[in-house]
Design a protein around this motif. Structure first.
Motif, PDB file in Angstrom:
ATOM      1  N   LEU A  49       0.769  -0.925   0.109  1.00  0.00           N
ATOM      2  CA  LEU A  49       0.043   0.044  -0.070  1.00  0.00           C
ATOM      3  C   LEU A  49       0.844   1.371  -0.225  1.00  0.00           C
ATOM      4  N   VAL A  50       0.603   2.163  -0.939  1.00  0.00           N
ATOM      5  CA  VAL A  50       1.464   3.313  -0.926  1.00  0.00           C
ATOM      6  C   VAL A  50       0.329   4.654  -0.637  1.00  0.00           C
ATOM      7  N   ALA A  51       0.707   5.190   0.407  1.00  0.00           N
ATOM      8  CA  ALA A  51      -0.089   6.221   0.849  1.00  0.00           C
ATOM      9  C   ALA A  51       0.655   7.382   1.142  1.00  0.00           C
ATOM     10  N   VAL A  52      -0.003   8.483   0.265  1.00  0.00           N
ATOM     11  CA  VAL A  52       0.503   9.763   0.432  1.00  0.00           C
ATOM     12  C   VAL A  52      -0.521  11.058   0.540  1.00  0.00           C
ATOM     13  N   GLY A  53      -0.024  12.016   1.313  1.00  0.00           N
ATOM     14  CA  GLY A  53      -1.154  13.070   1.348  1.00  0.00           C
ATOM     15  C   GLY A  53      -1.094  13.946   0.033  1.00  0.00           C
ATOM     16  N   THR A  54      -2.495  14.524  -0.024  1.00  0.00           N
ATOM     17  CA  THR A  54      -2.827  15.114  -1.343  1.00  0.00           C
ATOM     18  C   THR A  54      -2.089  16.560  -1.136  1.00  0.00           C
ATOM     19  N   ASN A  55      -1.544  16.934  -0.264  1.00  0.00           N
ATOM     20  CA  ASN A  55      -0.928  18.239  -0.025  1.00  0.00           C
ATOM     21  C   ASN A  55       0.722  18.037   0.397  1.00  0.00           C
ATOM     22  N   ASP A  56       1.093  16.647   0.168  1.00  0.00           N
ATOM     23  CA  ASP A  56       2.386  16.368   0.553  1.00  0.00           C
ATOM     24  C   ASP A  56       3.055  16.737  -0.698  1.00  0.00           C
ATOM     25  N   ASP A  57       4.112  17.858  -0.678  1.00  0.00           N
ATOM     26  CA  ASP A  57       5.129  18.232  -1.822  1.00  0.00           C
ATOM     27  C   ASP A  57       6.328  17.545  -1.552  1.00  0.00           C
ATOM     28  N   ILE A  58       6.450  16.768  -0.518  1.00  0.00           N
ATOM     29  CA  ILE A  58       7.815  15.934  -0.633  1.00  0.00           C
ATOM     30  C   ILE A  58       7.846  14.556  -1.215  1.00  0.00           C
ATOM     31  N   ALA A  59       6.937  14.014  -1.074  1.00  0.00           N
ATOM     32  CA  ALA A  59       7.045  12.364  -1.364  1.00  0.00           C
ATOM     33  C   ALA A  59       6.727  12.045  -2.683  1.00  0.00           C
ATOM     34  N   GLY A  60       6.187  12.913  -3.510  1.00  0.00           N
ATOM     35  CA  GLY A  60       5.965  12.467  -5.003  1.00  0.00           C
ATOM     36  C   GLY A  60       4.576  11.614  -5.112  1.00  0.00           C
ATOM     37  N   ALA A  61       3.791  11.648  -6.009  1.00  0.00           N
ATOM     38  CA  ALA A  61       2.635  11.002  -6.242  1.00  0.00           C
ATOM     39  C   ALA A  61       2.642   9.378  -6.012  1.00  0.00           C
ATOM     40  N   PRO A  62       1.660   8.802  -5.235  1.00  0.00           N
ATOM     41  CA  PRO A  62       1.542   7.273  -4.743  1.00  0.00           C
ATOM     42  C   PRO A  62       1.289   6.548  -6.034  1.00  0.00           C
TER      43      PRO A  62
END
Length: 251
Positions: free
Chosen positions: A196-209
């Motif tokens: 499972l790849v989970a990333v916040g929609t306002n996360d500007d560090i992680a890159g899209a899931p």
């Protein structure tokens, strides 16, 4: 907390609850307490019937510190996590990492493919392959004598976080210089367990899931709505999705 020794480091950890084991690997400049206890993950998983193991990565929290960059490759930190499971006599576990911890979890799956039952990559999407940038400025901010002199916004954020957690800033600067090893698409495709790849929609560090999940043979993407990198970790919808995911892929 308990501790054990591996590769010259004393690694601190907690081990709570009963049931199928879940290993939690925290992010850069964080600790098991900041990443997993305070946001309620340990209680959530324990109450759901899991045995929860969470370590302080080398260079962080109550574990040993080194100021040598070569000590902080993801492979070496994944080795600590694998050694912890061996120390506890655990041969298979669910593994969840956040941010840097997600990268460590990925290397754990590559180097010890029989260990993870499932993987959760929180706070790190396609940045695991493409990079997430700006880390040199963060290293400079960590080493700055006067925090008021730091002009880089994200550097100021990480410096304030490190000071808040009373971290060894020189250990963190060493860690950030070598813990950012990227995975190739081919390596990602070699990770065959449900992930499972989970990333916040306002996360500007992680890159899209989604792009990372699509590279994984059994990957799923989850958007943590309205959350940035720091706030996604404790989000209730993220917790609920992880609990469903673990139930779907029980040991």
């Amino acid at each position: 907390m308990q501790s054990f020794f591996h590769d010259g480091f004393e690694i601190a950890f907690i081990d709570e609850g009963e049931g199928d084991p879940v290993l939690l690997i925290h992010g850069f400049a964080s600790t098991h307490l900041v990443n997993w206890v305070s946001p309620g993950w340990v209680k959530t998983l324990r109450d759901a019937g899991y045995r929860v193991i969470a370590l302080d990565n080398r260079g962080h929290g109550h574990s040993s510190k080194s100021h040598e960059p070569q000590d902080y490759t993801p492979e070496k930190m994944a080795g600590d996590a694998a050694a912890l499971l061996a120390h506890l006599g655990i041969v298979r576990a669910h593994v969840m990492g956040y941010s840097m911890g997600a990268r460590i979890a990925a290397f754990l799956a590559l180097d010890h493919p029989d260990l993870p039952v499932t993987l959760v990559f929180g706070g790190l999407g396609i940045g695991m392959v493409e990079g997430v940038g700006e880390w040199d400025a963060i290293a400079d901010a960590l080493l700055a004598e006067d925090p008021d002199s730091i002009g880089h916004e994200r550097g100021r954020m990480f410096r304030a976080f490190a000071d808040q957690t009373k971290s060894d800033r020189h250990a963190l600067a060493a860690c950030i210089s070598t813990s950012r090893t990227l995975l190739t698409p081919e390596q990602v495709s070699d990770i065959t367990v449900p992930t499972l790849v989970a990333v916040g929609t306002n996360d500007d560090i992680a890159g899209a899931p989604e792009p990372l999940a699509q590279m994984l043979p059994h990957g799923e993407a989850f958007a943590v709505e309205g959350r940035d990198h720091m706030l996604s970790v404790g989000d209730r919808t993220f917790k609920a999705r992880v609990l469903d995911f673990l139930k779907e892929h029980a040991l």
